[in-house]
Write a protein that holds these residues in place. Structure first.
Motif, short mmCIF file in Angstrom:
data_model
loop_
_atom_site.label_atom_id
_atom_site.label_comp_id
_atom_site.label_asym_id
_atom_site.label_seq_id
_atom_site.Cartn_x
_atom_site.Cartn_y
_atom_site.Cartn_z
N UNK A 220 50.73 34.54 34.67
CA UNK A 220 50.33 33.24 35.22
C UNK A 220 51.04 32.98 36.55
N UNK A 221 52.30 33.42 36.66
CA UNK A 221 52.97 33.35 37.96
C UNK A 221 52.16 34.14 38.99
N UNK A 222 51.63 35.29 38.58
CA UNK A 222 50.82 36.09 39.49
C UNK A 222 49.61 35.32 39.99
N UNK A 223 48.91 34.64 39.08
CA UNK A 223 47.75 33.84 39.48
C UNK A 223 48.16 32.72 40.44
N UNK A 224 49.28 32.09 40.15
CA UNK A 224 49.77 31.01 41.02
C UNK A 224 50.08 31.54 42.41
N UNK A 225 50.72 32.70 42.48
CA UNK A 225 51.07 33.28 43.78
C UNK A 225 49.83 33.69 44.57
N UNK B 206 48.41 30.48 45.87
CA UNK B 206 49.25 29.84 46.89
C UNK B 206 49.39 30.65 48.17
N UNK B 207 49.71 31.96 48.02
CA UNK B 207 50.03 32.77 49.19
C UNK B 207 48.91 33.72 49.62
N UNK B 208 47.83 33.74 48.84
CA UNK B 208 46.71 34.57 49.23
C UNK B 208 45.48 33.79 49.61
N UNK B 209 45.38 32.53 49.13
CA UNK B 209 44.19 31.71 49.38
C UNK B 209 44.54 30.48 50.21
N UNK B 210 45.41 29.63 49.66
CA UNK B 210 45.74 28.39 50.36
C UNK B 210 46.59 28.64 51.60
N UNK B 211 47.52 29.57 51.50
CA UNK B 211 48.42 29.89 52.62
C UNK B 211 48.52 31.41 52.72
N UNK B 212 47.49 32.05 53.25
CA UNK B 212 47.39 33.51 53.21
C UNK B 212 48.36 34.21 54.15
N UNK B 213 49.56 34.42 53.68
CA UNK B 213 50.59 35.07 54.50
C UNK B 213 51.00 36.43 53.94
N UNK B 214 50.56 36.74 52.71
CA UNK B 214 50.94 38.01 52.10
C UNK B 214 49.71 38.67 51.47
N UNK C 155 55.94 42.31 47.04
CA UNK C 155 56.78 41.14 46.85
C UNK C 155 56.20 40.15 45.84
N UNK C 156 54.91 39.86 45.90
CA UNK C 156 54.34 38.88 44.98
C UNK C 156 54.31 39.39 43.53
N UNK C 157 53.79 40.60 43.27
CA UNK C 157 53.86 41.07 41.88
C UNK C 157 55.29 41.24 41.38
N UNK C 158 56.21 41.64 42.26
CA UNK C 158 57.60 41.81 41.84
C UNK C 158 58.23 40.48 41.45
N UNK D 146 50.09 44.19 37.28
CA UNK D 146 49.47 45.19 38.14
C UNK D 146 47.96 45.02 38.18
N UNK D 147 47.39 44.64 37.05
CA UNK D 147 45.95 44.44 37.02
C UNK D 147 45.54 43.27 37.91
N UNK D 148 46.29 42.18 37.84
CA UNK D 148 45.97 40.99 38.63
C UNK D 148 46.03 41.29 40.12
N UNK D 149 47.04 42.07 40.53
CA UNK D 149 47.22 42.36 41.95
C UNK D 149 46.58 43.69 42.36
#
Length: 335
Positions: free
Chosen positions: A147-152, A155-163, A203-206, A279-282
């Motif tokens: 769920x942290x993966x989905x949140x990241x 947050x960082x791939x859609x709303x604020x795509x920096x990673x 970084x995000x999956x880790x 790993x599947x999510x990312x």
């Protein structure tokens, strides 16, 4: 742990792996579904189906299938993947380095974050920083890694795509590697642009994997620091005029680390198991992601190889934690 205990633990490895192999082998063959049915094209004849089942040994009784597989596995042959039509061991060895690098980064993040927050919470006991640390621990334990993966991703791939939120490396770089350990190899060869891209993808999956473990480390380490502060050696140090911060770092922390290493080491196995979903999510190219594909495709040889691989990792990790704990104990404990 003496040499005798280590030898006994090592002697238990083969029967443990054999037990895992038997359970997985039987369970995969008694659950509903036919892996051959997922491979055959429309309109295939019964003769074609029978030949395919014979090719993978699925026409034999389960006991005979297991004996044939075990003899081959002891020789290093774990069979051929049904879905990928490649050698199982070759497939696993190609993907394993990616997972090991991801787990290492996640463990490093978890230990650094957990230890730092535990020290902050212990130093500011019964004050706002400790309450904030405790609140963060509660939240991080309540949210699973996937769920942290989905949140990241949101947050960082859609709303604020920096990673980057998919893959292990940008294919446009055209990077070539001699081994599967891309990050280690890139650092060793000084290809810092590739190192940066690999870390950006990891970084995000880790962090998603690391946060629940970091919360466990924080809770255990903070409690252990509190207990260590009450011991005689810590009180003597305070009476000699040492600051509380110095007592925490030089006196309490080494002794609190022993119990933390032991308990956190057990939790580290859950981090490795968490790679399957993260790993599947990312879309990270490790054995966790491959395990999901194998389950979807009912790829029996590949599933068996992957389960044994995870079992070996767990056994090695637990043995390493025991050895590390016993090595640290006489060096850190006050007499």
């Amino acid at each position: 742990m003496g040499k005798g205990a280590v030898i006994r633990r090592l002697l238990l490895v083969p029967p443990t792996l054999l037990g895992v192999a038997v359970v997985v082998f039987v369970l995969l063959r008694v659950v509903p579904g036919d892996p051959v049915a997922m491979m055959i094209p429309p309109g295939a004849s019964q003769a074609d189906i029978d030949r395919l089942r014979a090719l993978y040994g699925l026409d034999l009784p389960i006991f005979e299938q297991f004996i044939v597989w075990l003899k081959a596995a002891l020789g290093g042959d774990f069979g051929t993947s049904i879905s990928r039509r490649q050698n199982v061991l070759t497939l696993i060895l190609a993907r394993l380095p990616a997972t090991l690098e991801l787990v290492f980064i996640a463990a490093l993040v978890a230990m650094t974050l957990g230890a730092g927050l535990a020290l902050a919470g212990a130093y500011f006991r019964k004050r706002l920083p400790e309450w904030l640390v405790d609140g963060w621990v509660a939240i991080s334990l309540a949210i699973p890694d996937f769920l942290w993966g989905r949140i990241f991703i949101l947050g960082f791939g859609v709303l604020w795509p920096i990673l980057p939120i998919s893959g292990r490396i940008d294919p446009r770089l055209g990077a070539e590697f001699a081994t599967g350990f891309y990050l280690i190899e890139s650092i060793a060869t000084g290809r810092w642009g590739i190192v940066k891209d690999l870390l950006a993808h990891a970084v995000l999956p880790a962090i998603a994997l690391a946060l629940p473990l970091a919360a466990v480390i924080t809770r255990i380490f903070k409690a252990s620091l509190g207990e260590a502060e009450l011991q005689d050696y810590a009180q003597i140090a305070r009476s000699r005029g040492f600051t509380r911060g110095r007592v925490l770092v030089r006196e309490a922390m080494p002794n609190a680390a022993i119990s933390t290493v032991t308990l956190a080491g057990v939790q580290l196995t859950f981090l490795i198991g968490g790679t399957v979903l993260v790993e599947r999510i990312f879309s990270y190219e490790g054995i966790g992601n491959m395990a999901v594909d194998a389950m979807i495709n009912r790829d029996l040889p590949l599933i068996q190889g992957l389960v044994l691989t995870f079992a070996v990792i767990f056994i090695i990790l637990n043995l390493a934690i025991d050895l590390l704990t016993n090595w640290l104990d006489p060096r850190l404990q006050h007499g």
